[in-house]
Motif scaffolding. Sequence first.
Motif, short mmCIF file in Angstrom:
data_model
loop_
_atom_site.label_atom_id
_atom_site.label_comp_id
_atom_site.label_asym_id
_atom_site.label_seq_id
_atom_site.Cartn_x
_atom_site.Cartn_y
_atom_site.Cartn_z
N ASP A 75 0.84 -1.20 0.00
CA ASP A 75 0.00 0.00 0.00
C ASP A 75 0.88 1.26 0.00
O ASP A 75 0.62 2.22 -0.75
N ALA A 76 1.88 1.25 0.86
CA ALA A 76 2.78 2.40 0.95
C ALA A 76 3.57 2.59 -0.34
O ALA A 76 3.73 3.71 -0.83
N ARG A 77 4.05 1.49 -0.90
CA ARG A 77 4.81 1.57 -2.15
C ARG A 77 3.94 2.14 -3.28
O ARG A 77 4.40 2.98 -4.06
N ASP A 78 2.69 1.72 -3.34
CA ASP A 78 1.78 2.22 -4.38
C ASP A 78 1.59 3.72 -4.26
O ASP A 78 1.56 4.44 -5.28
N ARG A 79 1.47 4.22 -3.03
CA ARG A 79 1.28 5.66 -2.84
C ARG A 79 2.55 6.43 -3.24
O ARG A 79 2.48 7.50 -3.84
N ILE A 80 3.71 5.86 -2.89
CA ILE A 80 4.98 6.51 -3.25
C ILE A 80 5.09 6.63 -4.77
O ILE A 80 5.49 7.68 -5.29
N LEU A 81 4.71 5.59 -5.48
CA LEU A 81 4.78 5.63 -6.95
C LEU A 81 3.81 6.68 -7.50
O LEU A 81 4.11 7.33 -8.52
N GLU A 82 2.68 6.87 -6.84
CA GLU A 82 1.76 7.93 -7.25
C GLU A 82 2.41 9.30 -7.08
O GLU A 82 2.30 10.16 -7.96
N PHE A 83 3.09 9.50 -5.94
CA PHE A 83 3.73 10.79 -5.68
C PHE A 83 4.82 11.08 -6.72
O PHE A 83 5.03 12.23 -7.10
N ASN A 84 5.51 10.03 -7.15
CA ASN A 84 6.58 10.20 -8.13
C ASN A 84 6.06 10.86 -9.41
O ASN A 84 6.79 11.62 -10.07
N HIS A 85 4.81 10.57 -9.78
CA HIS A 85 4.25 11.06 -11.04
C HIS A 85 3.37 12.30 -10.85
O HIS A 85 2.81 12.82 -11.82
N ASP A 86 3.26 12.78 -9.61
CA ASP A 86 2.43 13.95 -9.34
C ASP A 86 3.29 15.21 -9.48
O ASP A 86 4.18 15.48 -8.67
N GLU A 87 3.04 15.99 -10.52
CA GLU A 87 3.86 17.16 -10.81
C GLU A 87 3.69 18.27 -9.77
O GLU A 87 4.48 19.21 -9.74
N THR A 88 2.65 18.18 -8.95
CA THR A 88 2.45 19.21 -7.93
C THR A 88 3.27 18.94 -6.68
O THR A 88 3.31 19.78 -5.77
N VAL A 89 3.90 17.77 -6.58
CA VAL A 89 4.69 17.39 -5.39
C VAL A 89 6.17 17.60 -5.69
O VAL A 89 6.71 17.04 -6.64
N ASP A 90 6.84 18.44 -4.86
CA ASP A 90 8.26 18.71 -5.05
C ASP A 90 9.15 17.85 -4.16
O ASP A 90 10.32 17.61 -4.49
N GLY A 91 8.63 17.42 -3.02
CA GLY A 91 9.42 16.60 -2.11
C GLY A 91 8.53 15.71 -1.28
O GLY A 91 7.39 16.07 -0.97
N VAL A 92 9.05 14.54 -0.93
CA VAL A 92 8.28 13.55 -0.16
C VAL A 92 9.09 13.12 1.06
O VAL A 92 10.28 12.84 0.96
N ILE A 93 8.40 13.07 2.20
CA ILE A 93 8.99 12.55 3.44
C ILE A 93 8.29 11.24 3.79
O ILE A 93 7.06 11.18 3.84
N LEU A 94 9.06 10.22 4.01
CA LEU A 94 8.53 8.95 4.50
C LEU A 94 8.69 8.96 6.01
O LEU A 94 9.77 8.70 6.54
N GLN A 95 7.62 9.32 6.72
CA GLN A 95 7.71 9.49 8.16
C GLN A 95 7.93 8.15 8.85
O GLN A 95 7.26 7.17 8.56
N THR A 96 8.88 8.14 9.77
CA THR A 96 9.14 6.95 10.58
C THR A 96 8.67 7.21 12.00
O THR A 96 8.50 8.36 12.40
N PRO A 97 8.42 6.16 12.81
CA PRO A 97 8.68 4.75 12.51
C PRO A 97 7.61 4.13 11.61
O PRO A 97 6.49 4.60 11.55
N LEU A 98 8.04 3.08 10.92
CA LEU A 98 7.14 2.27 10.10
C LEU A 98 7.01 0.90 10.74
O LEU A 98 7.81 0.53 11.61
N PRO A 99 6.01 0.12 10.37
CA PRO A 99 5.89 -1.23 10.94
C PRO A 99 7.21 -2.00 10.85
O PRO A 99 7.87 -1.96 9.81
N PRO A 100 7.62 -2.67 11.92
CA PRO A 100 8.95 -3.31 11.95
C PRO A 100 9.16 -4.38 10.89
O PRO A 100 10.29 -4.67 10.53
N SER A 101 8.07 -4.95 10.37
CA SER A 101 8.22 -5.99 9.35
C SER A 101 8.48 -5.41 7.96
O SER A 101 8.83 -6.15 7.04
#
Length: 300
Positions: A75-101
Amino acid sequence: MLLMEGKTPAGRIRDWVRRQVEELRTPLGVFRLLSLCVGDDPASEAYRRNQIRACEASGIETATVRLPSTATEQDARDRILEFNHDETVDGVILQTPLPPSWDVRKLREALDPDKDVEGTHPENLGRLFLGCTGHPLPCAAWSAALLLDWYGCGDLKGKVAAVVGQSATVGRPLSTLLFHRGATVVQIHEFTPPGRLEAFLKGAEVVAVAAGVPGLVRGASLSPGAWVVDVGTNPTPGKGLVGDVAPDAAGVVGALTPVPGGVGPLTVSLLLANLLLLATRRRAGRPVELPDLKELRSAP
């Protein structure tokens, strides 16, 4: 002892970012930072609020995409790929912590390096290793090195620097930044023989500690007059945030960053500097980079 607080340089950097954003708004439009969160970790939320306040004060738009704690890594990977193609987004932060697995490394690799505002994508870390310019730097490591620069210990030629910690986002990038400043760097980590730890620390004129262990480095282990940067921010019951360097170090060293108030305030400011660089490089083909510290000091 010199107290290397981060408030003053952080404020100068934010003022510079704000002026740049104002000047560039007409030709380039609004800059936008996006945060991806999973669940509602309190520490992560506090950091995110600091980011939002800093962005708002600098004229940068922010948005948060929050996934439920039941979300999957895909789910997270799919959203990241969406952000990559969104021209209105200049920078992305992957907030931690994330699930340990979850494999955080793979998620970072999925992010477009041209939107890697934290400077932790493998391509950007590789550029750091090679000494390239015009790319984002890992914010906490950059903060630690910049504090040394700001307070007069930027030229490390002929000096020995010890870095305690080897994380891919702080310890190793910080060693590289100090190496590029001319230091002979000793990297101390969990497999360093205990009997050699104190010898390495005693032999270093500059020590940076980013291990995430409260009070790990004591004053008796440090060389008198050493410059010490404490990157640790460890929440403790009743004491709030404490660093990786024990309080007794203040009576031994020549310069020390406080916790809180040292590296922390700079981290968000440099995040904004990274965003400005990425946005101008992608939109205008020319990265606007943080100026020389002399220029920042003399700015109104």
